[in-house]
Motif scaffolding. Structure first.
Motif, PDB file in Angstrom:
ATOM      1  N   ASN A  71       2.321   3.574 -39.202  1.00 31.19           N
ATOM      2  CA  ASN A  71       1.443   4.421 -40.014  1.00 31.19           C
ATOM      3  C   ASN A  71       2.068   5.751 -40.398  1.00 31.19           C
ATOM      4  OD1 ASN A  71      -0.591   2.498 -39.884  1.00 31.19           O
ATOM      5  ND2 ASN A  71      -1.493   3.396 -38.024  1.00 31.19           N
ATOM      6  N   LEU A  72       3.246   6.061 -39.846  1.00 30.24           N
ATOM      7  CA  LEU A  72       3.846   7.363 -40.130  1.00 30.24           C
ATOM      8  C   LEU A  72       4.177   7.539 -41.602  1.00 30.24           C
ATOM      9  CD1 LEU A  72       6.210   7.855 -37.059  1.00 30.24           C
ATOM     10  CD2 LEU A  72       4.217   9.232 -37.662  1.00 30.24           C
ATOM     11  N   ALA A  73       4.459   6.431 -42.298  1.00 33.46           N
ATOM     12  CA  ALA A  73       4.809   6.534 -43.717  1.00 33.46           C
ATOM     13  C   ALA A  73       3.662   7.130 -44.529  1.00 33.46           C
ATOM     14  CB  ALA A  73       5.185   5.163 -44.265  1.00 33.46           C
ATOM     15  N   ALA A  74       2.420   6.912 -44.062  1.00 39.03           N
ATOM     16  CA  ALA A  74       1.278   7.442 -44.793  1.00 39.03           C
ATOM     17  C   ALA A  74       1.170   8.954 -44.683  1.00 39.03           C
ATOM     18  CB  ALA A  74      -0.010   6.793 -44.282  1.00 39.03           C
ATOM     19  N   TYR A  75       1.905   9.526 -43.758  1.00 35.09           N
ATOM     20  CA  TYR A  75       1.842  10.977 -43.554  1.00 35.09           C
ATOM     21  C   TYR A  75       3.106  11.676 -44.056  1.00 35.09           C
ATOM     22  CZ  TYR A  75      -2.014   9.656 -40.502  1.00 35.09           C
ATOM     23  OH  TYR A  75      -3.169   9.140 -39.995  1.00 35.09           O
ATOM     24  N   SER A  76       3.810  11.081 -45.005  1.00 34.95           N
ATOM     25  CA  SER A  76       5.032  11.669 -45.573  1.00 34.95           C
ATOM     26  C   SER A  76       6.029  12.029 -44.486  1.00 34.95           C
ATOM     27  CB  SER A  76       4.689  12.921 -46.406  1.00 34.95           C
ATOM     28  OG  SER A  76       3.811  12.601 -47.452  1.00 34.95           O
ATOM     29  N   SER A  77       6.158  11.151 -43.511  1.00 35.48           N
ATOM     30  CA  SER A  77       7.115  11.406 -42.431  1.00 35.48           C
ATOM     31  C   SER A  77       8.533  11.222 -42.934  1.00 35.48           C
ATOM     32  CB  SER A  77       6.854  10.469 -41.257  1.00 35.48           C
ATOM     33  OG  SER A  77       7.111   9.121 -41.619  1.00 35.48           O
ATOM     34  N   GLN A  78       9.444  11.924 -42.303  1.00 30.21           N
ATOM     35  CA  GLN A  78      10.853  11.812 -42.637  1.00 30.21           C
ATOM     36  C   GLN A  78      11.615  11.302 -41.420  1.00 30.21           C
ATOM     37  OE1 GLN A  78      12.510  15.353 -44.413  1.00 30.21           O
ATOM     38  NE2 GLN A  78      10.505  16.068 -45.068  1.00 30.21           N
ATOM     39  N   GLN A  79      12.443  10.299 -41.624  1.00 35.29           N
ATOM     40  CA  GLN A  79      13.256   9.815 -40.525  1.00 35.29           C
ATOM     41  C   GLN A  79      14.530  10.661 -40.434  1.00 35.29           C
ATOM     42  OE1 GLN A  79      15.456   5.816 -38.757  1.00 35.29           O
ATOM     43  NE2 GLN A  79      14.176   5.641 -40.553  1.00 35.29           N
ATOM     44  N   VAL A  80      14.858  11.082 -39.224  1.00 35.16           N
ATOM     45  CA  VAL A  80      16.017  11.933 -38.980  1.00 35.16           C
ATOM     46  C   VAL A  80      17.063  11.126 -38.230  1.00 35.16           C
ATOM     47  CG1 VAL A  80      16.853  14.028 -37.865  1.00 35.16           C
ATOM     48  CG2 VAL A  80      14.565  13.984 -38.882  1.00 35.16           C
ATOM     49  N   ILE A  81      18.284  11.128 -38.723  1.00 38.08           N
ATOM     50  CA  ILE A  81      19.382  10.436 -38.047  1.00 38.08           C
ATOM     51  C   ILE A  81      20.476  11.444 -37.708  1.00 38.08           C
ATOM     52  CG2 ILE A  81      18.883   8.260 -39.226  1.00 38.08           C
ATOM     53  CD1 ILE A  81      21.327   8.770 -40.980  1.00 38.08           C
ATOM     54  N   GLN A  82      21.312  11.073 -36.748  1.00 40.57           N
ATOM     55  CA  GLN A  82      22.432  11.918 -36.342  1.00 40.57           C
ATOM     56  C   GLN A  82      23.735  11.159 -36.558  1.00 40.57           C
ATOM     57  OE1 GLN A  82      22.123  13.994 -32.599  1.00 40.57           O
ATOM     58  NE2 GLN A  82      19.885  13.979 -32.648  1.00 40.57           N
ATOM     59  N   THR A  83      24.734  11.866 -37.048  1.00 36.32           N
ATOM     60  CA  THR A  83      26.029  11.242 -37.325  1.00 36.32           C
ATOM     61  C   THR A  83      27.154  12.179 -36.888  1.00 36.32           C
ATOM     62  OG1 THR A  83      26.233  12.174 -39.553  1.00 36.32           O
ATOM     63  CG2 THR A  83      25.070  10.067 -39.351  1.00 36.32           C
ATOM     64  N   VAL A  84      28.332  11.613 -36.783  1.00 38.12           N
ATOM     65  CA  VAL A  84      29.550  12.392 -36.561  1.00 38.12           C
ATOM     66  C   VAL A  84      30.247  12.537 -37.906  1.00 38.12           C
ATOM     67  CG1 VAL A  84      31.763  12.506 -35.380  1.00 38.12           C
ATOM     68  CG2 VAL A  84      29.772  11.560 -34.203  1.00 38.12           C
ATOM     69  N   GLY A  85      30.534  13.769 -38.296  1.00 45.06           N
ATOM     70  CA  GLY A  85      31.143  14.021 -39.595  1.00 45.06           C
ATOM     71  C   GLY A  85      32.452  13.277 -39.774  1.00 45.06           C
ATOM     72  N   PRO A  86      32.744  12.804 -40.970  1.00 41.81           N
ATOM     73  CA  PRO A  86      33.976  12.040 -41.210  1.00 41.81           C
ATOM     74  C   PRO A  86      35.251  12.840 -40.969  1.00 41.81           C
ATOM     75  CG  PRO A  86      32.899  12.617 -43.287  1.00 41.81           C
ATOM     76  CD  PRO A  86      31.944  12.973 -42.205  1.00 41.81           C
ATOM     77  N   GLY A  87      35.178  14.158 -41.076  1.00 41.53           N
ATOM     78  CA  GLY A  87      36.364  14.981 -40.850  1.00 41.53           C
ATOM     79  C   GLY A  87      36.382  15.638 -39.490  1.00 41.53           C
ATOM     80  N   MET A  88      35.650  15.076 -38.537  1.00 39.42           N
ATOM     81  CA  MET A  88      35.547  15.688 -37.216  1.00 39.42           C
ATOM     82  C   MET A  88      36.923  15.777 -36.558  1.00 39.42           C
ATOM     83  SD  MET A  88      33.770  17.018 -34.775  1.00 39.42           S
ATOM     84  CE  MET A  88      32.083  16.652 -35.232  1.00 39.42           C
ATOM     85  N   ARG A  89      37.226  16.995 -36.048  1.00 38.51           N
ATOM     86  CA  ARG A  89      38.490  17.224 -35.341  1.00 38.51           C
ATOM     87  C   ARG A  89      38.204  18.006 -34.073  1.00 38.51           C
ATOM     88  NH1 ARG A  89      42.858  19.737 -39.298  1.00 38.51           N
ATOM     89  NH2 ARG A  89      44.213  19.067 -37.591  1.00 38.51           N
ATOM     90  N   ALA A  90      39.129  17.976 -33.161  1.00 43.19           N
ATOM     91  CA  ALA A  90      38.948  18.684 -31.900  1.00 43.19           C
ATOM     92  C   ALA A  90      39.013  20.190 -32.143  1.00 43.19           C
ATOM     93  CB  ALA A  90      40.017  18.265 -30.906  1.00 43.19           C
ATOM     94  N   PRO A  91      38.049  20.951 -31.637  1.00 42.39           N
ATOM     95  CA  PRO A  91      38.120  22.414 -31.766  1.00 42.39           C
ATOM     96  C   PRO A  91      39.365  22.949 -31.076  1.00 42.39           C
ATOM     97  CG  PRO A  91      35.936  21.719 -31.062  1.00 42.39           C
ATOM     98  CD  PRO A  91      36.817  20.518 -30.970  1.00 42.39           C
TER      99      PRO A  91
END
Length: 985
Positions: A648-668
């Motif tokens: 039912n969340l779609a009826a409340y204009s819910s937004q799905q949030v995902i997490q990713t690792v950036g394609p250019g990720m490098r060691a600090p």
């Protein structure tokens, strides 16, 4: 919860976990059968020469070490001498030959592995023999491992520190001072990069800030803490410790209405001795029974009147911890020694998570079990070469049991109620670590090379937020009169006023019988609702490798150059070019082989240091990828307090949030440069002044790369916003795009007046700026990253420490530790999402028009929670908290009685009976101590509330400090006294 030590990287692998375990198990068997796993013994070697530089064959060399044990050797035909199998510690070394002698003995700290010390003899008639104190004073030397800014804590100085793991770590971090770089100080235990802090009775010595640019370490040297444990005992020894504490002796927690309960009953017993001619053991047993009072200090609604009221409460946290720590040392032959270390730690903590803003309903029970197996071996391959090998298996299991499964309720900066979002979490973290280091002396070169391989697995079940969370933040709403009716102006329009988070929650409860739209018009309604669904369990794997080579080259008696190179890689990053050069130069102007001990020394160093991508980061990316688990966020929901189903969340204009690792990720990476001037003020005192510059690139942060385009999003308007990825919903991308800059001036003074008095002090002037404080930092506006650059979390401008150990003529030892520092920064936010990021971290503007409705007066100016064009926006970490003062003091009296076998009885004149207060070596001793933490009873506030809509904005609601990773805490009292008794034989 995600397991593993902070900073551990992680990688995803296609190999099944069971196959990985079999391979590692076979590797362990091969290591045990072929590579002698190595012990904590030391080797001291060097060259004996005369004033002209010619070697002195057959010179006699003696080394007097801990407990006065003296070892003798002779130089060979090339003038080389070597002592093997030494117990680590401080040694006084003398050498002599016919008509030649040393002007004064040499003092050296010998740690595990190979240590070099060259000796120079002079004509005997020119030498006036000076006896050295075994408690040798600090000296200035070009040895890169003996920088004057380092601190070696052992003997009576170590005894002065707290015996509890949490307090001991706090004391060591205070002595280490502020670390260079954003990651904080690092801890190595017996050369291993992970593991539990050992019991204090098992620690031989602690080395702080030693050799900051050594290539064998992957972390910054400033702030590094190296802990070395005791080997098996060479004769039967033991002790029994008891520590007692109660709230009756303590000062009240200023954030609690009454004294919080605190009861300490802590026991520790250590016994060791020889098993056979070549084998010795040491075993340590500890039991900590702590009932700590957790203080809740929040603002809630009075159930009768529904008006905001202060809520304070004290909950008892029953904490139990048991540890078994056996060690066995076996000398295979004259060249090989083997050590085995095992630690088993089990704990049970009840009522975690019920303190500060968290109400009792958020409490949960945490149980953990930790196994740690270590094999350590030292092999003397020849007179110039020593090889060290280490293997470690570490396993940490954690389980959480929550007391309530209700949805979480977060009224920002006021209180957190409902159930704990953690859920019934389980975590099984395992780490395998194998390292090898070889040291070889070749003329004026001391070469070190080696490497470390680590493999980690994290089987993690984390149903976080599966029951949902309602968030209430402040905002703007109509003024209400005493009858809760809207107040209007002359034109009939509602008078708008700023609303705190608790007021918004009050209006939501008060007008619950009205429709959602009417509640919104009256200033109520939740700000956000979030919930997670899907598969809670993940199994992630990591491997990382580091290899190094280093050379300490004694170019001249007054000049030493250190060159090193380190290479690192880990399997979960596409960036494999982590090359870290290290360079150091130590120069003593005017010193020669014929001169006395140098008085002035200049050091210059440069190094690159990489941070690993933590295991928890990859775990989160795998878990919240939108397939394994789904995260939903609904702005301004109108269904409170009901929980909609995921369908039912779609009826409340819910937004799905995902997490990713950036394609250019490098060691600090941190590039650090340091210039140090060291000076020997007198025989017993050294002072060092260091200027350090640290520049960080590729710092980690998280950015919502699907934030609506500027000008297209209207807060509170459902469906607004043009999304760059073509669909709504947040995409939290972990990036290595931040920067960090830090400058420090560090002053260190070390003085060992004699065996009874040792003092040290430090001062740090520090400025640290950054645009991120780690991977959990989100920019308020992803399209305006310039405003993110501000004070870093490590930007504590001034910090000073003074510590010491003073033994009075009555044999009463006083050990103070004083820490004074200015306040750190905190972020000031509106607690709202003004840009559609789904993260409630927007920052206010500095109001230009005092007549605008909804402005909030603060010590930082008139702030606008809904900034308009032209208003300057506060930078990140704009706020500044109060300073802190902490004075700890330990007062101890030692009684000895009985007589060591084979030694004469020593009894001061005028004293009779069994006990004596004189510092006599006895078979038995009884030490009685009183330990006081925060002697001045100074209130050191904890985290400062930065949400301007909180009724506690700019203030703390708890003391500084908190629970450790295991959930342990002893923070119930502001000033704490403990009675400590130790019987030793």
């Amino acid at each position: 919860m995600s397991g593993g030590p902070a900073g551990q990287g992680i990688i995803t692998m296609s190999m099944p976990l069971e196959n990985l375990r079999r391979i590692i198990g076979l590797s362990v068997f091969i290591i045990g059968a072929i590579i002698p796993a190595f012990a904590q013994t030391s080797t001291l070697s060097g060259i004996v020469s005369d004033e002209s530089g010619a070697v002195v064959p057959q010179a006699s060399v003696t080394a007097a070490g801990p407990n006065g044990v003296e070892t003798s050797s002779s130089a060979d035909a090339r003038g080389e001498y070597m002592f093997t199998g030494l117990a680590p510690g401080r040694y006084v070394v003398r050498a002599s030959a016919p008509q030649l002698n040393m002007p004064q003995p040499a003092e050296v700290d010998v740690g595990p592995g190979l240590r070099r010390l060259d000796l120079t003899l002079r004509v005997a008639r020119l030498v006036q023999q000076v006896d050295a104190d075994v408690d040798a004073p600090p000296t200035v030397t070009t040895d890169p491992s003996s920088n004057a800014g380092a601190t070696v804590v052992q003997g009576s100085d170590l005894d002065a520190l707290s015996g509890k793991p949490e307090d001991l770590m706090a004391d060591l971090q205070a002595l280490a001072g502020p670390s260079a770089g954003p990651g904080g100080g690092t801890v190595f235990i017996d050369g291993f990069s992970a593991g539990e802090l050992p019991p204090k009775e098992s620690i031989r010595e602690v080395r702080i800030n030693q050799n900051p640019f050594a290539a064998e370490f992957d972390k910054l040297g400033l702030g590094r803490i190296e802990i070395f444990t005791k080997p098996g005992a060479d004769r039967w020894r033991g002790n029994v410790n008891y520590n007692l504490g109660t709230e009756r002796w303590n000062a009240r927690n200023p954030f609690a209405p009454v004294k919080a309960p605190l009861q300490l009953n802590e026991f520790e017993s250590t016994v060791g001795g020889p098993l056979r001619k070549k084998t010795s053991f040491l075993i340590d047993l500890t039991q900590h029974n702590v009932d700590n009072g957790a203080v809740v200090n929040a603002v809630t609604l009075d159930p009768a009147t529904l008006f905001p009221s202060t809520y304070t409460g004290v909950n008892k946290m029953a904490q139990r911890r048991t540890r078994i720590f056996p060690r066995i040392d076996y000398r295979l032959n004259e060249k090989h020694t083997l050590a085995f270390r095992y630690s088993y730690l089990r704990g049970d903590v009840r009522n975690i998570g019920s303190s500060g803003f968290d109400l009792p309903s958020r409490a949960y029970r945490g149980q953990f079990a930790v196994h740690n197996v270590q094999f350590i071996e030292t092999a003397v391959l020849d007179v110039k070469t020593v090889n060290e090998a280490r293997f470690q298996y570490y396993r940490n299991r954690f389980h959480a049991e929550q007391s309530s499964f209700a949805p979480a309720l977060q009224v920002s900066g006021s209180f957190n109620g409902g159930g704990n979002p953690l859920g019934a979490a389980r975590d099984d973290y395992q780490l395998f670590e194998l390292s090898d280091t070889a040291t070889r002396i070749a003329g004026t070169h001391t070469l070190r090379m080696g490497g470390r391989f680590r493999a980690a697995t994290d089987l993690n079940l984390l149903p976080v937020n599966f029951n949902g969370t309602f968030v209430f933040n402040g905002g703007t709403g109509p003024r209400l009169d005493a009858e809760n009716r809207v107040v209007t102006d002359a034109s009939g329009q509602p008078v708008l006023v700023p609303l705190s988070s608790i007021e918004r929650y009050r209006r939501t409860v008060l007008f619950q019988g009205l429709g959602p739209a009417q509640v919104r018009l009256l200033g109520g309604g939740p700000t956000q609702f979030t919930i997670a669904t899907g598969r809670p369990e993940e199994d992630v794997t990591q491997k990382d490798l580091g290899v190094f080579v280093g050379d300490d080259w004694r170019i001249h008696p007054n000049l030493t150059a250190s060159l090193g190179l380190r290479y690192e890689a880990q399997s979960n990053l596409g960036d494999w070019a982590n090359v870290a050069p290290r360079v150091g130069v130590a120069w003593a102007p005017g010193a020669t082989a014929k001169s006395a001990q140098p008085k002035l020394l200049i050091r210059l160093g440069f190094g690159m240091f990489y941070d690993r991508f933590a295991i928890s980061n990859t775990t989160n990316a795998v878990r919240y990828n939108g397939v394994n688990q789904q995260q939903y966020a609904v702005a301004n929901p109108d269904f409170y307090p009901l929980i909609p189903t995921p369908a039912n969340l779609a009826a409340y204009s819910s937004q799905q949030v995902i997490q990713t690792v950036g394609p250019g990720m490098r060691a600090p990476v941190i590039l650090q440069t340091a210039l140090t001037v060291e000076r020997q003020l007198m025989k017993s005192t050294t002072v060092s002044v260091t200027y350090a510059d640290s520049h960080g690139e590729r710092m980690l942060r998280t950015v919502n790369v699907n934030t609506p385009l500027p000008g297209t999003y209207s807060p509170g308007t459902s469906g607004s916003g043009t999304y760059p990825l073509g669909r709504s919903g947040g995409v939290y991308q972990m990036q290595s795009s931040g920067r960090y800059n830090q400058r420090q001036m560090l002053i260190n003074v070390n003085s060992r007046v004699n065996a009874n008095v040792s003092l040290s002090g430090s001062y740090a002037l520090n400025k640290a700026m950054s645009d991120t404080d780690g991977v959990e930092t989100f920019p308020a506006n992803p399209y305006d990253l310039a405003s993110e650059y501000g004070p870093a979390a490590t930007d504590v401008r001034h910090r000073a420490t003074v510590s010491g150990s003073v033994n009075t003529k009555w044999n009463v030892r006083l050990s103070p530790l004083l820490t004074v520092q200015t306040g750190g920064p905190f972020n000031i936010t509106t607690g709202s999402d003004l840009f559609g990021t789904t993260v409630l971290n927007s920052r206010p503007g500095l109001a230009l028009n005092a007549g605008r409705p909804g402005l909030i007066a603060t010590p930082y100016g008139l702030l606008d929670p809904n900034p308009i064009a032209g208003e300057p926006i506060l930078s990140r970490n704009y706020g500044r908290g109060p300073g802190q003062i902490m004075l700890n003091l330990r007062v101890a009296k030692n009684f000895t009685f009985g007589r060591e076998q084979g030694t004469p009885r020593a009894m001061p004149s005028g004293l009779r009976g069994i006990f004596t207060s004189a510092p006599v070596d006895g078979r038995y001793s009884l030490n009685v101590a009183l330990s006081v933490r925060n002697l001045l009873n100074h209130v050191n506030p904890g985290p400062i509330t930065g949400n301007i809509t909180s009724p506690l904005f700019g203030r703390a609601n708890q003391l500084a400090g908190g629970t450790n990773a295991e959930g342990f805490s002893e923070s119930a009292s502001n000033r704490k006294l403990e009675l400590q008794v130790r019987f030793s034989f």
